[in-house]
Design a protein around this motif. Sequence first.
Motif, short mmCIF file in Angstrom:
data_model
loop_
_atom_site.label_atom_id
_atom_site.label_comp_id
_atom_site.label_asym_id
_atom_site.label_seq_id
_atom_site.Cartn_x
_atom_site.Cartn_y
_atom_site.Cartn_z
N GLU A 1 -13.64 7.05 -13.61
CA GLU A 1 -12.69 7.93 -13.43
C GLU A 1 -12.87 7.40 -12.20
OE1 GLU A 1 -10.96 9.08 -16.32
OE2 GLU A 1 -12.32 8.37 -17.41
N PHE A 2 -11.81 6.93 -11.01
CA PHE A 2 -11.39 6.62 -10.24
C PHE A 2 -10.23 7.39 -9.73
CE2 PHE A 2 -12.60 3.07 -11.89
CZ PHE A 2 -14.03 2.32 -10.99
N LYS A 3 -9.94 7.93 -8.81
CA LYS A 3 -9.17 8.67 -8.45
C LYS A 3 -8.85 8.95 -6.60
CE LYS A 3 -8.11 14.15 -7.56
NZ LYS A 3 -8.38 15.03 -7.76
N LEU A 4 -8.18 7.72 -6.85
CA LEU A 4 -6.94 7.60 -5.59
C LEU A 4 -7.25 8.58 -4.60
CD1 LEU A 4 -7.01 4.88 -3.73
CD2 LEU A 4 -4.63 5.56 -3.92
N ILE A 5 -7.50 9.26 -3.76
CA ILE A 5 -7.38 10.47 -2.36
C ILE A 5 -6.66 10.04 -1.54
CG2 ILE A 5 -9.06 12.18 -3.20
CD1 ILE A 5 -11.03 12.03 -0.97
N GLY A 6 -6.87 8.82 -0.56
CA GLY A 6 -6.48 8.12 0.68
C GLY A 6 -6.61 6.86 0.89
N GLU A 7 -5.55 5.96 1.34
CA GLU A 7 -5.51 5.10 1.13
C GLU A 7 -4.85 4.28 2.98
OE1 GLU A 7 -2.51 3.15 -1.49
OE2 GLU A 7 -1.96 5.24 -1.51
N THR A 8 -5.21 2.71 2.71
CA THR A 8 -4.18 2.64 4.16
C THR A 8 -2.43 2.79 3.93
OG1 THR A 8 -4.05 0.86 6.09
CG2 THR A 8 -4.10 0.27 3.53
N LEU A 9 -1.75 2.47 4.71
CA LEU A 9 -0.28 2.74 4.91
C LEU A 9 0.52 1.40 4.90
CD1 LEU A 9 1.15 6.68 6.32
CD2 LEU A 9 0.12 5.14 4.04
N ASP A 10 0.18 0.55 5.78
CA ASP A 10 -0.40 -1.16 6.04
C ASP A 10 -1.59 -1.62 5.80
OD1 ASP A 10 -1.81 0.32 8.91
OD2 ASP A 10 -0.04 1.05 8.98
N ASP A 11 -1.84 -1.89 6.99
CA ASP A 11 -3.30 -3.07 7.36
C ASP A 11 -4.43 -2.82 6.31
OD1 ASP A 11 -1.34 -5.07 8.14
OD2 ASP A 11 -2.69 -4.75 10.05
N ALA A 12 -5.07 -3.31 5.72
CA ALA A 12 -6.99 -2.93 5.64
C ALA A 12 -7.36 -2.96 6.26
CB ALA A 12 -7.39 -3.61 4.22
#
Length: 346
Positions: free
Chosen positions: A156-167
């Motif tokens: 059950e993967f809940k995305l709470i944050g990610e990159t807005l540009d580069d990884a």
Amino acid sequence: MNALKILGIETSCDETAVAIVEDGVNVISSVIASQIDLHAKTGGVVPEVAAREHVLKIIPVIDEALKKGNLDFHDIDAIAVTQGPGLLSSLIIGYTAALTLSKSLNLPIIPVNHIAGHIYSNWLDLNSIDEVEYPVLVLTVSGGHNDLVLLESPLEFKLIGETLDDAAGEAFDKTARILGLGYPGGPAISKAAENGNPHAYAFPRAMLNSGDFNFSFSGLKTAVLQTVEKFENNLNQQKINDIAASFQECVCEILIGKLRKATEKYNVNEVHLAGGVSANSRLREMLQEKMPNKKFRYTNKLSYCTDNAAMIAGVAYQYHMKNPDSYSKNTEAKPDPQLEPYQNQI
Ligand code: KG4
Ligand code: ZN
């Protein structure tokens, strides 16, 4: 119940990898044919070159994985394969091999998501999949992804944050190119940083206090470029080492800073690192320094951090346990370069 042996195939980018894993944890064999030397010449992966190499390597690597495990095809219970995300021309080679094995041996095929595989690499070499205590917070840092993911229960993967540009991995690779350190950038920067001063340059800690769990690394890359340009022809090895060390310190502070804030908001039992950048020794060290009271897990073997097939067979077992019947019908799935990492595949 007999142990379930899954043969996993991973060809999403530039590693041809095959592994046999029992019950999602016990790695019987894991073989990786790396294309690093080939792509180092061009400073990055050329998709057609990668695909041609997968064609040459896939059958010998399957044979070697069986041989190393002292097994033959009749010992295998299911075939797992990376469905995406990745390079289409690379994915197709592994997928075709998996489908051929599945049809000819009459075995279920389990298509899985590459990023879900990275996340479940932390279960490899445990005694049982039940050893991990949910909820788990995972920082997934690879060449293409930079995510904070909360798992309250299996898959059950809940995305709470990610990159807005580069990884982060992309930032390591681009910065290494600016510094003339070669490909792949992560290990090259890490090596140069060993002899550099991490406080020599105060690069911006972008979004560290943004109040959310997102990331941004493109400004950091520009800051490194501007620093290098300032030196014109005076860029010596010591300056390169100092820039590499300061860059690495900056990335690690941002990643661990956000991870720590997320643990303050979400009540989790474990904190995991996953993906190629989790091989970085400074990142691992800083995790221990900044959050000494948390239960951590990150794959101790570096070969499980970067792309490998054991993680593919591992996550496939999790899907199988969740819904044992779903995969015999799954021959309709196709390789998908844009496959959403966190969609539930069942
Ligand atoms: O997970 P991975 O093998 O492939 C993808 O799914 O993208 O991650 C590759 C990324 C590359 O950007 C590489 O430079 C980075 O992981 N990487 C590292 C290290 N080893 C690999 N970054 C920092 N430090 C390392 N030791
Ligand atoms: Zn990967």
